[in-house]
Structure formats: structure tokens, C-alpha cells
Design an enzyme around this catalytic site. Sequence first.
Site, mmCIF file in Angstrom:
data_model
loop_
_atom_site.group_PDB
_atom_site.id
_atom_site.type_symbol
_atom_site.label_atom_id
_atom_site.label_comp_id
_atom_site.label_asym_id
_atom_site.label_seq_id
_atom_site.Cartn_x
_atom_site.Cartn_y
_atom_site.Cartn_z
ATOM 1 N N GLY A 89 19.039 45.687 64.197
ATOM 2 C CA GLY A 89 18.274 46.644 64.197
ATOM 3 C C GLY A 89 17.766 47.348 65.461
ATOM 4 N NE ARG A 155 20.551 45.157 60.143
ATOM 5 C CZ ARG A 155 19.462 44.651 60.926
ATOM 6 N NH1 ARG A 155 19.645 43.502 61.438
ATOM 7 N NH2 ARG A 155 18.471 45.352 61.038
ATOM 8 C CG ASP A 181 17.199 36.359 63.754
ATOM 9 O OD1 ASP A 181 17.431 37.564 63.796
ATOM 10 O OD2 ASP A 181 16.936 35.723 62.800
ATOM 11 C CB THR A 209 12.580 41.122 67.067
ATOM 12 O OG1 THR A 209 11.651 41.136 66.138
ATOM 13 C CG2 THR A 209 12.193 40.046 68.313
ATOM 14 C CG ASP A 211 10.727 42.336 62.160
ATOM 15 O OD1 ASP A 211 10.385 43.390 62.180
ATOM 16 O OD2 ASP A 211 11.340 41.762 61.324
ATOM 17 C CG ASP A 213 11.543 37.968 63.845
ATOM 18 O OD1 ASP A 213 12.029 38.276 64.882
ATOM 19 O OD2 ASP A 213 12.256 38.168 62.802
ATOM 20 N NE ARG A 256 15.465 41.517 57.228
ATOM 21 C CZ ARG A 256 16.385 41.941 58.542
ATOM 22 N NH1 ARG A 256 16.319 41.126 59.714
ATOM 23 N NH2 ARG A 256 17.484 42.734 58.326
ATOM 24 C CD GLU A 310 10.768 44.881 56.096
ATOM 25 O OE1 GLU A 310 11.363 45.760 55.215
ATOM 26 O OE2 GLU A 310 11.023 44.910 57.189
HETATM 27 N N1 LIG Z 1 24.848 33.095 62.137
HETATM 28 C C1 LIG Z 1 25.613 33.897 62.702
HETATM 29 N N2 LIG Z 1 26.680 33.791 63.509
HETATM 30 C C2 LIG Z 1 27.375 34.506 64.120
HETATM 31 N N3 LIG Z 1 27.072 35.859 64.209
HETATM 32 C C3 LIG Z 1 25.803 36.302 63.668
HETATM 33 C C4 LIG Z 1 25.023 35.390 62.757
HETATM 34 N N4 LIG Z 1 24.037 36.014 62.330
HETATM 35 C C5 LIG Z 1 24.411 37.225 62.818
HETATM 36 N N5 LIG Z 1 25.437 37.292 63.491
HETATM 37 C C6 LIG Z 1 25.758 38.731 64.293
HETATM 38 O O1 LIG Z 1 24.756 39.153 64.995
HETATM 39 C C7 LIG Z 1 24.840 40.728 64.983
HETATM 40 C C8 LIG Z 1 23.354 41.013 64.712
HETATM 41 O O2 LIG Z 1 22.838 40.190 63.678
HETATM 42 P P1 LIG Z 1 21.661 40.766 62.821
HETATM 43 O O3 LIG Z 1 20.952 39.708 62.031
HETATM 44 O O4 LIG Z 1 22.054 41.998 62.124
HETATM 45 O O5 LIG Z 1 20.541 41.471 63.847
HETATM 46 P P2 LIG Z 1 19.524 40.710 64.872
HETATM 47 O O6 LIG Z 1 20.308 40.335 66.000
HETATM 48 O O7 LIG Z 1 18.770 41.933 65.257
HETATM 49 O O8 LIG Z 1 18.836 39.624 64.179
HETATM 50 C C9 LIG Z 1 25.654 41.091 63.773
HETATM 51 O O9 LIG Z 1 26.912 41.666 64.182
HETATM 52 C C10 LIG Z 1 26.064 39.620 63.061
HETATM 53 O O10 LIG Z 1 26.944 39.533 62.366
HETATM 54 O O1 LIG Z 2 18.135 48.081 59.817
HETATM 55 P P1 LIG Z 2 18.236 47.462 58.647
HETATM 56 O O2 LIG Z 2 19.503 46.866 58.325
HETATM 57 O O3 LIG Z 2 17.895 48.607 57.594
HETATM 58 O O4 LIG Z 2 17.134 46.400 58.571
HETATM 59 C C1 LIG Z 2 15.668 46.643 58.439
HETATM 60 C C2 LIG Z 2 15.326 45.422 59.212
HETATM 61 O O5 LIG Z 2 15.370 45.616 60.424
HETATM 62 C C3 LIG Z 2 14.263 45.204 61.279
HETATM 63 O O6 LIG Z 2 13.600 46.340 61.751
HETATM 64 C C4 LIG Z 2 14.470 44.369 62.326
HETATM 65 O O7 LIG Z 2 15.348 43.382 62.043
HETATM 66 P P2 LIG Z 2 16.205 42.558 63.218
HETATM 67 O O8 LIG Z 2 15.464 42.347 64.300
HETATM 68 O O9 LIG Z 2 16.981 41.482 62.244
HETATM 69 O O10 LIG Z 2 17.201 43.773 63.572
HETATM 70 C C5 LIG Z 2 13.135 44.466 60.095
HETATM 71 O O11 LIG Z 2 11.879 44.872 60.544
HETATM 72 C C6 LIG Z 2 13.712 45.215 59.050
HETATM 73 O O12 LIG Z 2 13.474 44.627 57.942
HETATM 74 MG MG LIG Z 3 17.159 39.369 62.756
#
Ligand SMILES: Nc1ncnc2c1ncn2[C@@H]1O[C@H](COP(=O)(O)OP(=O)(O)O)[C@@H](O)[C@H]1O
Ligand SMILES: O=P(O)(O)OC[C@H]1O[C@](O)(COP(=O)(O)O)[C@@H](O)[C@@H]1O
Ligand SMILES: [Mg+2]
Length: 442
Positions: A89, A155, A181, A209, A211, A213, A256, A310
Site C-alpha cells: 500500500g 500487491r 511486512d 507502513t 499503520d 504495525d 488493519r 478499520e
Molecule cells: N508471505 C509472502 N511471501 C512472499 N511474498 C509476499 C508474502 N506476503 C506478501 N508478499 C508480497 O509482497 C508484496 C507486498 O505485500 P503486501 O502484503 O501487499 O504489502 P506490504 O508489504 O505493505 O505489507 C506483494 O507483491 C506480495 O505478493
Molecule cells: O491498498 P489496499 O489494498 O486498498 O489496502 C488498504 C490497506 O493498506 C494499508 O493502508 C496499509 O497496508 P500495507 O502496509 O500492508 O500496505 C492499510 O491501512 C489498509 O487496510
Molecule cells: Mg502489510
Amino acid sequence: MTLELDDLRVRTLGECRYDSPFAEMLASKRTSPHYVHEDDRVLVDDTVSVLLGRGVPIDRLPSLEAAGPRRKVYFDPATTNVGIVTCGGLCPGLNDVIRGIVQELTEHYHVAHIYGFRNGYAGLTEQHRERVVELDLHAVRDINNDGGTILGSSRGDQDPGEMVDTLVGLGIDVLFVIGGDGSMRGAMKLTKEIDSRGLDIAVVGVPKTIDNDLPFTDQSFGFQTAFAQATEFIASVFVESQAAENGVGIVKLMGRHSGFIACYAALSNNDADFVLIPEVPFVLDGPNGVLARVEDHVRRHGQVVLVVAEGAGQELLEEEGRTTDASGNTKLGDIGLFLKQKLTEHLTAVGLPPTVRYLDPSYAIRSVAANAYDSVYCVRLAHAAVHAGMAGRTDTVVVRWRRRFVHIPMSLITSHRNQVDPDGDLWMSVLEATGQPASFSA
Ligand SMILES: Nc1ncnc2c1ncn2[C@@H]1O[C@H](COP(=O)(O)OP(=O)(O)O)[C@@H](O)[C@H]1O
Ligand SMILES: O=P(O)(O)OC[C@H]1O[C@](O)(COP(=O)(O)O)[C@@H](O)[C@@H]1O
Ligand SMILES: [Mg+2]
């Protein structure tokens, strides 16, 4: 979580043998209240009781490697190729981090090439290889004035093998992953693939992030900008609720699993009467439930403002059919609209028909440019990441911990979630500022 000193050591690709452009500047530096020498370490804990409780000598206490420039580096700057990717995000400050990395690598290390991958990890797949862009000072000149990320983000899952093929094809020596994460989990899969092929590629993470978090980091970059944006929406519903009969203002904010944005935004202008976060479960009904408490507030003050994260109260919502997004993150039920409906029904039933002002600022708090404070933070994280990568640190994340910039192993940043502690002093401040009860039990 039990932490041993050895869990906190970061991986290094090998001995640093090349002169660093910072060698001269570092020659006379010593640890001070404002600087940590590269051979020194930063303590994880900061209270006497915890330190004593560890029961180990000072040099065995859990500690972290200091970030910053080294006197020698692992990669020969003149032949080093670098990649940058932003995933997940959006977050204020992404462009500041990209810009800081490019400027540092260009102006000080004079590396050979810097490549930007488009739209997150998707940009490292075979299908999108031709969309790679070369980054230079011109490309990043004003980007800090804009929200979002010039590289784009995404994502969704990608194959680590395919992504490493891309790195090899471009001759990448250091990959910077700016993400949350999920991104760091993805980065760890990349390093595993890199290791299994015996490659000499460093992967360094910059945690992102809104958040807030992620653990082992002071407030993450962009968080301050995001909650500052959120305060504007709270102020709006406060004004609206004051002008209306039985005015009810509700603002739903991102977060989240962690309610930091809700807590800080609520504390900032102190207009909120109730703050609901994922970490503190609540019930709606009964004399101590949210509905009765809000009713009581409206009776006494004629209006009320609620700030809800949320991820709060998800246990009250229908779980049937709950899906995940492309990255595997659970899609949440809409607690904001649920509360709006329940409060409207309840207040109407008790003879206080409300005027409800409901705002869900959603992306509006994260799509803006970083404020000055976050921009400074971003550029310093960017510098730290570059120094770490050039020194051959890998599987490593740069963070600020108790105001010092340090390196931590990537696995730690995904080891657990940073959450508001219901027994901690932040939540206590929220309770003090709002006057809401410590719990809404049945
Ligand atoms: N467990 C995982 N193993 C490998 N890649 C992951 C995993 N979780 C997330 N990713 C990849 O990292 C990228 C970002 O993850 P996402 O959860 O959407 O956002 P954030 O990094 O902000 O938490 C995405 O392309 C996703 O597929
Ligand atoms: O960007 P999306 O897919 O609508 O998801 C929204 C989520 O992304 C966030 O802004 C941040 O989440 P990540 O750090 O995992 O990207 C959350 O606060 C929110 O719930
Ligand atoms: Mg995340």
C-alpha cells in the site's frame, strides 16, 4: 518475545575491502549521544528492570548493529549496479526514500547503474522486465513534492526464481525493497533463492507502513503525515456534530490490525469522545456497551465524536465470505458503516434521533506527500539503507530504534506485529483524553 544477542546479528556477504567515500569523515568519530560508532552497538531495552532481568553481562545484552557509513565497503562502487522496488500500500514518503537512495548512491558512491522496477515485485517478473527504468538525479529531482511512488506499487504473488533471474540479467548487486511486512516476507524469499544459487546480491529493506504495525522500529515513516491528515477529518465531523441536534460524528481510519493512526489522530486535536481500535475488543449492547455509553454522552453533551480504526470490532461483523486481497491480507468488514447503522437505530429508539456525519477518509490520508518531519526521516533511512547495502549487509532492514538508526535481521521485522498495548501508556493517554471507559464489557 525472548531475544538473544545472536538473533540480532545481521548477515554480511563478506569482508569489506574497498575504500568508502566516507572513510576520511569517519576517521576521528567516536560514539557520542548523537552518533554511534560502527563497531559499537545499540541496546534493545531501555529500562533498568528489564536490563537487570536479562541477567547477562553488558556485552551479552540484546543489542543492534549501528547503521551509517563504514570506513570500508563490500562492493566496488564503480562497478556496482543497484535496484529499487516499492511494494504494498502507498505511504507518504516513498518518493523521499527513492530520492534519498538515488542521491546518496550517485553523489557519494558514484555507482554504475541504478534501476527502478515498476509496480512492485511485478516489475521484476519476466513479463515486465522491459519496463525497468534507469534512475539518475534528474529522474528524482522533485519527486519528494508528490505523494505515491514514481515507481508504482502492487500487491500479489510473484515467483522468486523469476525475480532473481531479472536481478541476474541486469547484474544487480544490491536490491532495496521499500515495503511492509508482506514485502519483507517476499524479500526473504528472494534472499533464499539468491543463497541457493550462491549469488553475491545484497537485499536491504526499508520498512514502510502507515499503520505503524512493524516491530523494532520507532514510528514508521509516513505515519506522522498520515495521522496528521486524519485529524482534519475528525475536526470536520466535530464541527458538524456540534451544529446538529444529537450530532454524531464518526471517522473510520486505516489500521488493519493496529490502532495507532486512530489513537494519534484522536489525541492530536482531542475532539474524539470514543476511540475504538482492534487491540481493545468492545461490545455494543448492555449498560456498559458502546451504544449505552454513546447515548449517555449525547444526553449530557448534545453531541459525540467517535474515531474507529478499520480493524476494530471485526468480531462483531459477519465473517461469512471474508476474502483476502492479492497478497493474502484478509479483507475487513466495514465497522464504520456498521457503527453508523447501529448508533442511528439505538439513538432513534431511545428518543434521541441523531444527525450522523460519517467520514471514511480511506486513501486520502496515505496518498499525500510526506510532511517535513517525515521527509527528514525518509532521507535518513535512505542514507542508512545505502550504507548497509554498500557494506554488503543482506537480509537486513534499516530502522530507527529509540532514535538511533540501526540494522536488524529481516526475519525480525516480520516476527510479530506492533500493536497498541492496552496496558501501555499510549492507550492510557487515549483514555485520559477521551474519558471513555477502559472497557466496554457486557
Ligand atoms: N508471505 C509472502 N511471501 C512472499 N511474498 C509476499 C508474502 N506476503 C506478501 N508478499 C508480497 O509482497 C508484496 C507486498 O505485500 P503486501 O502484503 O501487499 O504489502 P506490504 O508489504 O505493505 O505489507 C506483494 O507483491 C506480495 O505478493
Ligand atoms: O491498498 P489496499 O489494498 O486498498 O489496502 C488498504 C490497506 O493498506 C494499508 O493502508 C496499509 O497496508 P500495507 O502496509 O500492508 O500496505 C492499510 O491501512 C489498509 O487496510
Ligand atoms: Mg502489510
